[in-house]
Design a protein around this motif. Structure first.
Motif, short mmCIF file in Angstrom:
data_model
loop_
_atom_site.label_atom_id
_atom_site.label_comp_id
_atom_site.label_asym_id
_atom_site.label_seq_id
_atom_site.Cartn_x
_atom_site.Cartn_y
_atom_site.Cartn_z
N HIS A 105 4.69 -2.37 -2.05
CA HIS A 105 4.42 -2.10 -3.47
C HIS A 105 4.12 -0.63 -3.69
O HIS A 105 3.40 -0.01 -2.91
CB HIS A 105 3.23 -2.96 -3.91
N HIS A 107 2.08 1.57 -5.62
CA HIS A 107 0.88 1.52 -6.45
C HIS A 107 0.78 2.81 -7.27
O HIS A 107 0.67 3.90 -6.71
CB HIS A 107 -0.34 1.33 -5.55
N TRP A 143 0.37 5.63 -4.10
CA TRP A 143 0.46 5.16 -2.71
C TRP A 143 1.29 3.90 -2.62
O TRP A 143 1.73 3.39 -3.65
CB TRP A 143 -0.93 5.03 -2.09
N HIS A 145 1.74 0.12 -0.36
CA HIS A 145 1.09 -0.78 0.60
C HIS A 145 1.68 -2.17 0.50
O HIS A 145 2.33 -2.51 -0.49
CB HIS A 145 -0.43 -0.81 0.39
N HIS A 147 2.04 -5.98 -0.27
CA HIS A 147 1.51 -6.82 -1.35
C HIS A 147 1.93 -8.26 -1.09
O HIS A 147 2.20 -9.02 -2.02
CB HIS A 147 2.05 -6.33 -2.70
N HIS A 422 -7.05 -3.40 -11.24
CA HIS A 422 -5.82 -2.60 -11.18
C HIS A 422 -4.70 -3.28 -11.96
O HIS A 422 -4.60 -4.51 -11.94
CB HIS A 422 -5.40 -2.41 -9.72
N HIS A 424 -0.43 -3.09 -12.59
CA HIS A 424 0.83 -2.53 -12.11
C HIS A 424 1.64 -1.90 -13.25
O HIS A 424 1.49 -2.25 -14.42
CB HIS A 424 1.69 -3.64 -11.50
N HIS A 475 -4.96 -7.29 -10.98
CA HIS A 475 -5.83 -7.96 -9.99
C HIS A 475 -7.02 -7.12 -9.60
O HIS A 475 -7.08 -5.92 -9.87
CB HIS A 475 -5.02 -8.31 -8.73
N HIS A 477 -8.84 -5.11 -6.81
CA HIS A 477 -8.30 -4.41 -5.64
C HIS A 477 -9.20 -4.51 -4.42
O HIS A 477 -9.00 -3.82 -3.43
CB HIS A 477 -7.97 -2.95 -5.96
CU1 C2O Z 1 -2.55 -1.37 -4.89
CU2 C2O Z 1 -1.27 -4.67 -6.80
O1 C2O Z 1 -1.92 -3.00 -5.79
#
Ligand code: C2O
Ligand code: CU
Ligand code: CU
Length: 493
Positions: A105, A107, A143, A145, A147, A422, A424, A475, A477
């Protein structure tokens, strides 16, 4: 938050016995090791071929002389720093060799749902995912990462994470330090647990789950802190990511205030001086350090209140750790002065909002996690499912439908614990954080907001679409909370 303080202090007693060996090994390292520079892939000059990102199994020495089993992206642990430019489309080839399904993902990026890399874009074991990722936003530190649904916490902790720096014409010509590894450093902060054998470990119990996985050893760019770096006289730029699974970190400088120039989504309008920055998992800040003022300066990190009990037990009562020592040398670096102005940032206009949505983050809604979690890692132990507005995350359920271009207010409230929220596909502005204005350094573009008491409100707008088969996520984090269901899905059309 007192309740979480007490819980953490209790947890430390439980865990000290089994974990002290690793912690002691970490503490025994008195002379700070060198700051590892994460390898950088600079694409700002142009892209001529697809960009390979290889999720793989690795082995990495965090500085205690033991090889830990890790994941990495194109390397043994973590991914490269990718430096890209606004206007580019990034043709990634993400190859997955970690012997498990994963995702990657982006971010912070404002990109369509089908290339967002969320839980719906699974990359099978030995599979290849080739998204073309358009960079429309301005200069910002982002960044990437894992998911993977139900496994985000474990896979990210193990090493599937990296930094993506977006530059634009303004940032590339700005009078700011920007020579990577000389006067411009990227710092990935994480907390790690090391077992009796000295290897990085990730073990969970229901108890740990309450607060998420909080470990006892601070690691920077994959090395146990503190680390040290020789730097030139003049201004030094630190681009900092809190990549902890669950830890809030408080950052300060040894010789004076912190000068913040950018938050998650880009530059502030002007530098902000603050005694300290409270940084949740997932947040990014850029700071400038004036090495003309001090021969030696240090970035200090205090663990969040919830962790202080734990830290105090292990670190003999000290509450703040030296994380990075900057030692001035005669090397030549950036010679400009502290900027007065950074970006044109109009104040947010909440009266433009046409829709308001409310989200309540909930720790335990009494639902049976095992029944919900068909494909999950099942590491939530006997913790109950976590939820937003009463509903634990379900891959097949769309929770909200947003109209592209609408200005919305999202109001986030919690039961009784601190959570980092957070969203998206966007950057937003914080209107209130815990019922008060956000600190000045958090009043620019953000994609993370803290919620502890009362509520926090953000003003948000989406410029890309996310269809029902590739929705965006919102969500907590704290990655263990996310994996346990504190997440929802929305479409934008
Ligand atoms: Cu850093 Cu849904 O994420
Ligand atoms: Cu994200
Ligand atoms: Cu949470």
């Amino acid at each position: 938050n007192r309740r979480s303080f007490l819980k953490s202090a209790g947890a430390s007693v439980l865990f000290a016995g089994g974990r002290l060996a690793g912690a002691r090994a970490a503490l025994a390292q008195t002379a700070p090791g060198p700051l590892p520079l994460i390898s950088m892939t600079d694409l700002t000059g142009g892209i001529t071929e697809r960009i390979p990102l290889h999720l793989k199994v690795g082995r990495h020495d965090f500085g205690n002389g033991v090889l830990s089993d890790t994941f990495g992206i194109n390397q043994e642990y973590l991914g490269p720093v990718l430096r890209v430019k606004q206007g580019q489309t990034l043709p990634f080839d993400v190859q997955n060799s970690i012997a498990d399904t994963s995702t990657l993902h982006w971010h912070g990026l404002h990109i369509p749902g089908d290339v967002d890399g969320g839980p719906h874009q699974e990359i099978e074991q030995d599979g290849l995912w080739s998204p073309d990722v358009p960079i429309v936003q301005h200069a910002s530190m982002n960044w990437f990462h894992s998911h993977m649904h139900g496994k985000t916490a474990r896979q990210t902790y193990t090493g599937l994470a990296g930094v993506l720096l977006v530059e634009d014409d303004a940032s590339l010509s700005a009078d700011l330090p920007k020579t990577y590894g000389v006067d411009d450093f990227t710092l990935v902060l994480q907390d790690k647990m090391f077992g009796g054998d000295g290897k990085m470990s990730y073990e969970l119990s229901g108890e740990v789950f309450e607060d998420g996985f909080e470990a006892d050893t601070l690691v920077i760019n994959g090395a146990i802190a503190p680390v040290a770096q020789e730097v030139p006289t003049g201004l030094i730029r630190l681009r900092i990511l809190n990549a902890c699974n669950a830890r809030f970190l408080t950052l300060s400088m040894a010789t004076g205030p912190v000068t913040v120039i950018a938050s998650d989504g880009g530059f502030l309008s002007a530098p902000v001086e603050t005694a300290e920055i409270l940084m949740s998992p997932g947040e990014r800040y850029e700071i400038l350090v004036d090495m003309g003022q001090a021969e030696r300066n240090a970035l200090n990190v205090a663990y969040d209140e919830g962790g202080l009990g734990f830290l105090a037990n292990l670190f003999g009562g000290s509450q703040t750790l030296t994380a990075l020592i900057l030692q001035r040398s005669s090397q030549k670096g950036f010679t400009g002065s502290m900027p007065k102005q950074l970006a044109n940032l109009a104040p947010p206009r909440p009266y433009d909002a046409t829709v308001t949505r409310s989200f309540e983050l909930q720790m335990d809604v009494g639902a049976d996690l095992a029944a919900l979690a068909l494909a999950w890692d099942n590491f939530c132990g006997n913790a109950g499912a976590m939820a937003i507005n009463g509903l634990p995350m379900q891959m097949e359920r769309i929770d909200e439908e947003v109209r592209k271009g609408d200005t919305e207010i999202w109001r986030i409230s919690v039961d009784d614990q601190l959570h980092p929220f957070h969203i998206h596909g966007c950057s937003f502005r914080i209107l209130t954080q815990n019922g008060a204005p956000a600190p000045a350094y958090a009043q620019g573009w953000k994609d993370m907001v803290h919620v502890e008491e009362g509520w926090s409100e953000v003003l948000v707008q989406f410029d890309h679409t996310a269809p029902a088969d590739a929705p965006y996520m919102y969500h907590c984090h704290i990655l263990e909370h996310e994996d346990c269901g504190m997440m929802g899905q929305f479409t934008v059309s």
